[in-house]
Design an enzyme around this catalytic site. Structure first.
Site, PDB file in Angstrom:
ATOM      1  N   LYS A  53     -10.591  27.511  25.087  1.00 33.78           N
ATOM      2  CA  LYS A  53     -10.397  27.751  23.644  1.00 33.78           C
ATOM      3  C   LYS A  53     -11.710  28.475  22.984  1.00 33.78           C
ATOM      4  O   LYS A  53     -11.529  29.487  22.555  1.00 33.78           O
ATOM      5  CB  LYS A  53     -10.039  26.905  22.691  1.00 33.78           C
ATOM      6  CG  LYS A  53      -8.284  26.430  22.782  1.00 33.78           C
ATOM      7  CD  LYS A  53      -8.155  25.231  22.120  1.00 33.78           C
ATOM      8  CE  LYS A  53      -6.532  24.485  22.766  1.00 33.78           C
ATOM      9  NZ  LYS A  53      -6.701  23.049  22.136  1.00 33.78           N
ATOM     10  N   GLN A  97      -8.998  18.315  18.571  1.00 29.29           N
ATOM     11  CA  GLN A  97      -8.517  18.172  19.862  1.00 29.29           C
ATOM     12  C   GLN A  97      -7.692  17.030  20.279  1.00 29.29           C
ATOM     13  O   GLN A  97      -8.517  15.809  20.010  1.00 29.29           O
ATOM     14  CB  GLN A  97      -9.436  18.244  21.011  1.00 29.29           C
ATOM     15  CG  GLN A  97      -9.148  18.415  22.352  1.00 29.29           C
ATOM     16  CD  GLN A  97      -7.987  19.667  22.686  1.00 29.29           C
ATOM     17  OE1 GLN A  97      -7.909  20.716  22.327  1.00 29.29           O
ATOM     18  NE2 GLN A  97      -7.007  19.146  23.344  1.00 29.29           N
ATOM     19  N   ASP A 120      -4.346  24.743  13.544  1.00 27.17           N
ATOM     20  CA  ASP A 120      -3.482  24.466  14.541  1.00 27.17           C
ATOM     21  C   ASP A 120      -2.110  23.949  13.995  1.00 27.17           C
ATOM     22  O   ASP A 120      -1.171  23.748  14.846  1.00 27.17           O
ATOM     23  CB  ASP A 120      -4.007  23.105  15.134  1.00 27.17           C
ATOM     24  CG  ASP A 120      -3.876  23.018  16.781  1.00 27.17           C
ATOM     25  OD1 ASP A 120      -3.315  23.846  17.324  1.00 27.17           O
ATOM     26  OD2 ASP A 120      -3.915  21.816  17.061  1.00 27.17           O
TER      27      ASP A 120
END
Ligand code: NAP
Length: 284
Positions: A53, A97, A120
């Site tokens: 990412k 994450q 996200d």
């Protein structure tokens, strides 16, 4: 009729290219879009995803700041970091994450993150907003799937969409996004009885299960659009395997996403797009 391949790799690349002039325009105003990533513990897959990412961010001019934290760190330290990023005008998006190793409380961290920084799209606030029809960033994988369907001008309205899987990051928001686009939506899960009875009704079938090649061509309606979000490692086979048996599904579907090169690249491109949008929207 030959099947149309829904090429997520190329579509994602085009989306990424389209972000570059927007990043340049921001930079001309003195703003460099920035994604902060919280990486807790030493899970090798998480480290690989975060590196990937970060590289993707760099490729379009987004700055990424990765904060690795040991698995034995204090919950309070993680919460302070989230609070700092929430307030920091130079941080436009924050990614926590998954998974944050237990006994640390990932849910509490997600609840703390402001919706305008949740690029996200997975915090309870963002999910609630999606449910209520209010603005929020949408979870990147389902949002990327919608972008891919739109890119190929695949109609959604009035279609029967069947989503197999009901996870918070994928199945549920997928179903809501399809519903918001006026599909008639069925959600299937591990307790669904006679799954093929449902998958055979789908005009648009989204497989989001995590079971390699669970769905075969004989369980798919002829002419259906098949979206395979699954990424599964199978011993003795190279690369990742989808939730759909590609060869048999491609015989009956009108369009299908490959694995790899379908849904995966769209997820990452959507994260980048959300980060740029966050900088454009909330950083005046
Ligand atoms: P998950 O949290 O494990 O959820 C899986 C879902 O599938 C659950 O709702 C489960 O039902 C359902 N399920 C399991 N076995 C089933 C069966 N035999 N029949 C019907 N439904 C069944 O997984 P996830 O995070 O949503 O991920 C799903 C897949 O997508 C995985 O392969 C993952 O690697 C992949 N993925 C890909 C991306 C990407 O960027 N391409 C992103 C995220 C995930 P219950 O709720 O009843 O347990």
């Amino acid at each position: 009729m030959s099947v149309q391949i829904l090429d997520g790799k190329t579509t994602a690349q085009q989306l990424r290219e389209s972000l570059k002039p927007r990043v340049t325009a921001l930079q001309e105003k003195g703003i460099t879009p920035c994604l902060a990533v919280l990486l807790v513990g030493d899970d090798p897959a998480s480290h690989t995803y975060v590196k990937m990412k970060a590289r993707a961010c760099e490729s379009v001019g987004i700055r990424s700041v990765v904060k690795p934290m040991p698995r034995n760190c204090a919950q309070a330290d993680l919460e302070s970091l989230i609070d700092f990023w929430n307030q920091d005008p130079k941080t436009h998006g924050v990614l926590i994450q998954h998974p944050v190793p237990q006994p640390l409380d990932e849910g509490a961290l997600l609840k703390r993150l402001l919706p305008e920084k949740d690029v996200d799209g997975i915090t309870p606030a963002s999910m609630g907003a999606l449910l209520a029809g209010e603005w929020a960033f949408h979870a990147c994988t389902p949002a990327g799937i919608i972008t891919l369907l739109d890119h190929y001008h695949i109609p959604i309205e009035g279609k029967h969409a069947v989503v197999v899987g009901r996870s918070v990051i994928l199945g549920k928001p997928m179903a809501l996004l399809l519903l918001n686009r006026n599909a008639t939506v069925t959600i299937c899960h591990s307790r669904t009885k006679n799954l093929p009875e449902f998958t055979r009704q789908a005009d648009i079938l989204v497989a989001a299960v995590g079971k390699p090649e669970l769905i075969h061509g004989d369980q798919i309606k002829p002419g259906a659009v098949v979206i395979d979000a699954g990424y599964n490692r199978v011993e003795g086979r190279q690369g990742d395997v989808g939730d759909v048996h590609y060869e048999s599904a491609a015989q009956v579907a009108s369009a299908i996403t490959p694995v790899p090169g379908g849904v995966g690249p769209m997820t990452v491109a959507t994260l980048l797009a959300n980060t740029v949008l966050a900088a454009e929207t909330f950083c005046k």
